[in-house]
Design a protein around this motif. Structure first.
Motif, PDB file in Angstrom:
ATOM      1  N   PRO A 198     159.943  -3.182  69.116  1.00 55.43           N
ATOM      2  CA  PRO A 198     160.325  -1.936  68.434  1.00 55.43           C
ATOM      3  C   PRO A 198     159.983  -1.926  66.945  1.00 55.43           C
ATOM      4  O   PRO A 198     159.907  -0.861  66.344  1.00 55.43           O
ATOM      5  N   ALA A 199     159.774  -3.110  66.350  1.00 57.77           N
ATOM      6  CA  ALA A 199     159.430  -3.138  64.916  1.00 57.77           C
ATOM      7  C   ALA A 199     157.922  -3.040  64.706  1.00 57.77           C
ATOM      8  O   ALA A 199     157.445  -3.063  63.574  1.00 57.77           O
ATOM      9  N   GLN A 200     157.156  -2.953  65.791  1.00 62.16           N
ATOM     10  CA  GLN A 200     155.693  -2.900  65.654  1.00 62.16           C
ATOM     11  C   GLN A 200     155.091  -1.582  66.137  1.00 62.16           C
ATOM     12  O   GLN A 200     153.878  -1.459  66.238  1.00 62.16           O
ATOM     13  N   VAL A 201     155.934  -0.621  66.436  1.00 60.46           N
ATOM     14  CA  VAL A 201     155.399   0.639  66.988  1.00 60.46           C
ATOM     15  C   VAL A 201     154.615   1.407  65.935  1.00 60.46           C
ATOM     16  O   VAL A 201     154.786   1.184  64.736  1.00 60.46           O
ATOM     17  N   LYS A 202     153.777   2.336  66.401  1.00 63.57           N
ATOM     18  CA  LYS A 202     153.013   3.156  65.458  1.00 63.57           C
ATOM     19  C   LYS A 202     153.601   4.569  65.347  1.00 63.57           C
ATOM     20  O   LYS A 202     153.018   5.432  64.721  1.00 63.57           O
ATOM     21  N   PHE A 203     154.756   4.798  65.970  1.00 61.48           N
ATOM     22  CA  PHE A 203     155.394   6.112  65.839  1.00 61.48           C
ATOM     23  C   PHE A 203     155.749   6.343  64.373  1.00 61.48           C
ATOM     24  O   PHE A 203     156.023   5.391  63.649  1.00 61.48           O
ATOM     25  N   THR A 204     155.806   7.615  63.999  1.00 59.22           N
ATOM     26  CA  THR A 204     156.403   7.906  62.691  1.00 59.22           C
ATOM     27  C   THR A 204     157.866   8.277  62.929  1.00 59.22           C
ATOM     28  O   THR A 204     158.211   8.842  63.980  1.00 59.22           O
ATOM     29  N   THR A 238     161.682  -4.876  54.928  1.00 61.35           N
ATOM     30  CA  THR A 238     160.729  -4.598  53.841  1.00 61.35           C
ATOM     31  C   THR A 238     159.964  -3.284  53.993  1.00 61.35           C
ATOM     32  O   THR A 238     159.348  -2.829  53.042  1.00 61.35           O
ATOM     33  N   ASN A 239     159.988  -2.692  55.176  1.00 60.40           N
ATOM     34  CA  ASN A 239     159.195  -1.485  55.388  1.00 60.40           C
ATOM     35  C   ASN A 239     160.139  -0.326  55.734  1.00 60.40           C
ATOM     36  O   ASN A 239     160.841  -0.368  56.738  1.00 60.40           O
ATOM     37  N   LYS A 240     160.149   0.675  54.859  1.00 59.30           N
ATOM     38  CA  LYS A 240     161.127   1.762  55.021  1.00 59.30           C
ATOM     39  C   LYS A 240     160.955   2.472  56.370  1.00 59.30           C
ATOM     40  O   LYS A 240     161.926   2.803  57.051  1.00 59.30           O
ATOM     41  N   GLN A 241     159.689   2.681  56.745  1.00 53.87           N
ATOM     42  CA  GLN A 241     159.400   3.369  58.003  1.00 53.87           C
ATOM     43  C   GLN A 241     159.972   2.587  59.202  1.00 53.87           C
ATOM     44  O   GLN A 241     160.623   3.147  60.074  1.00 53.87           O
ATOM     45  N   VAL A 242     159.735   1.285  59.194  1.00 50.57           N
ATOM     46  CA  VAL A 242     160.237   0.437  60.288  1.00 50.57           C
ATOM     47  C   VAL A 242     161.770   0.421  60.268  1.00 50.57           C
ATOM     48  O   VAL A 242     162.426   0.441  61.315  1.00 50.57           O
ATOM     49  N   PHE A 243     162.328   0.421  59.053  1.00 51.19           N
ATOM     50  CA  PHE A 243     163.779   0.419  58.902  1.00 51.19           C
ATOM     51  C   PHE A 243     164.383   1.658  59.582  1.00 51.19           C
ATOM     52  O   PHE A 243     165.336   1.562  60.361  1.00 51.19           O
TER      53      PHE A 243
END
Ligand SMILES: Cc1cc2nc3c(=O)[nH]c(=O)nc-3n(C[C@H](O)[C@H](O)[C@H](O)COP(=O)(O)OP(=O)(O)OC[C@H]3O[C@@H](n4cnc5c(N)ncnc54)[C@H](O)[C@@H]3O)c2cc1C
Length: 450
Positions: A198-204, A238-243
């Protein structure tokens, strides 16, 4: 002052932004731009890719339309490069060409059974539900359980349209035939598969969050997918999008499921191995291998094989560009080989007068906004390359119309597009909807030419 007679092929955002930026740019030459588009309507994937229930994104059309209305660009719709006009024609009438032909096909997914009946490409489905004139009007929606392969936004669009009740799409601009067929869909479960975690998806995040708001659809996520490795934890921190994605998924873990009539399942760490035949040559199940983090940012197989019964499968593993007559093509990446938009020949030498921008230049990734920076880069070279521009034998503006006329090509212009646009809006207004798209090509042309 020198004049640049420029042809742009493809009236998607990349082609239109290129025209806009060039007319606004500081330059030492006049310009006259002709924009060729194979479809009778402009806007490329904004009209025929972006999902109908994303009206805010579709709204980008308003800005693109202003560019087309600015008076500097002539629009030639229903004119296909490679059929109605050739590279030789362009060389005869223009100083240079920019190809902005995007991508419309599905990338391949090479697993056994992918060609079984009931297996589809996401791009074909998207073209269908967005009313592309060159795809069949019908779509076989007979499956109760469907798999969607891919962890990008197109996979989410396809899953959402499959899971959503047709009546919830009615306020949008979906064509009448699409509504009628979606209404008959017996689907109850849509399973989305991604090889990684789930932390590697390319969804926005915005697109993902939206799934949780679809009426009468339960989001199903599985606790076993959230035993995160160190790399995933770092990505979340570290990555807001992943967060945000992680937060959304965890909220769904807490939700009660069971009350909705349809379910959308997200399976992570699931690598599709095979589409299983139901014994009649149709899709019967998806067989996949459970994966796990490999501690190097990727995943490895665990050897644990699972199977879920399905009756249809959609691969959403990327789009792919198509080759253009007389223009070099990189078969591996589905793009025109180029250096910052300057097209390269087989020897990696710059091909004078030929440029590329948008998805056909860079590959089918990124949002509409990215095609603007693409265009800027390409234009910098076009402007600097003046010494290498072609010297056309017939640069007069009328000469291209004469050529098309002599070939019996029926093209649509910007006034024609306005007529079609108004017609579609009026069809929609009559039924209290935003717009109802006209789908058959000949009807589009007829209304444009009226
Ligand atoms: C399903 C889907 C959903 C998307 N949703 C979003 C979203 O919500 N938000 C977002 O920002 N981005 C979204 N995108 C991405 C966005 O659509 C692209 O970034 C953008 O459209 C690429 O622009 P382009 O002009 O390079 O290509 P395109 O939009 O594909 O335009 C290319 C144009 O060239 C024309 N053409 C092709 N060949 C020829 C030829 N031989 N002769 C004449 N004309 C030709 C085509 O008909 C087309 O009109 C989505 C993409 C897809 C596939």
């Amino acid at each position: 002052m020198t004049k640049l007679r420029l042809a742009i092929v493809g009236a998607g955002p990349a082609g239109i932004y290129a025209a806009d930026l060039l007319q606004k740019a500081e330059r030492h030459f006049d310009i006259s731009i002709d924009l060729f588009e194979q479809l009778p309507a402009p806007y490329g994937l904004v009209r025929y890719g972006v999902a109908p229930d994303h009206p805010r994104i579709k709204g980008i059309i308003t800005a693109l339309r202003e560019v087309l209305d600015s008076g500097v660009i002539r629009f030639f719709g229903n004119v296909r490069y490679g059929v109605d006009i050739t590279l030789d024609d362009l060389k005869k009438h223009y100083n240079a060409v920019i190809f902005a032909t995007g991508a419309i096909r599905d990338a391949d997914l090479d697993i056994p059974g992918i060609d079984l009946e009931g297996s589809y490409g996401a791009a074909d489905f998207v073209s269908w539900f967005d009313g592309h004139p060159d795809v069949p009007r019908t779509w076989p929606l007979e499956a109760q359980s469907v798999a969607v392969i891919g962890n990008g936004n197109v996979a989410l669009d396809v899953s959402r349209i499959l899971a959503k009740h047709a009546d919830d799409l009615l306020p949008t601009e979906i064509p009448a035939n699409v509504y009628e067929i979606l209404k008959t869909s017996p689907v109850t479960d849509v399973h989305v598969f991604g090889r990684r975690g789930p932390a590697q998806v390319k969804f926005t995040p915005l697109e993902l969050r939206e799934l949780g708001e679809v009426p009468d659809v339960d989001m199903v996520v599985y606790d076993e997918d959230f035993d995160l490795d160190e790399a995933s934890k770092v990505a979340i921190e570290t990555n807001k999008q992943v967060f945000v994605i992680n937060k959304v998924l965890n909220q769904w873990r807490e939700r009660e499921v069971g009350s909705a009539s349809r379910r959308l399942h997200l399976h992570f760490y699931a690598k599709p191995l095979e589409v299983v035949d139901d014994g009649t040559g149709r899709v019967g199940a998806i067989r996949y291998e459970r994966t796990e983090p490999d501690d190097a940012g990727g995943v490895r197989g665990t050897g644990e094989i699972r199977e879920i019964p399905i009756q249809a499968i959609y691969r959403a593993v990327g789009y792919f560009g198509s080759p253009l007559d007389g223009i070099p093509f990189d078969e591996r990446h589905g793009v025109i080989p180029n250096h910052e938009g300057q097209v390269l020949d087989e020897d990696n030498e710059i091909l004078p007068g030929v440029y590329a921008t948008g998805w056909i230049k860079r590959g089918p990734v990124g949002l509409i906004g990215h095609t603007k920076s693409d265009a800027m880069e390409t234009l910098e070279h076009l402007k600097r390359d003046q010494a290498n521009w072609w010297t056309p034998a017939s640069p007069e503006e009328e000469s291209i119309e004469e050529l098309l006329r002599s070939r019996g090509v029926v093209w649509t212009d910007i006034e024609g597009w306005h007529r079609l646009d108004q017609h579609e809006l009026a069809l929609g207004a009559a039924e209290g909807r935003t717009r109802i798209k006209v789908v058959p090509r000949d009807e589009m042309v007829e209304i444009s030419k009226a």
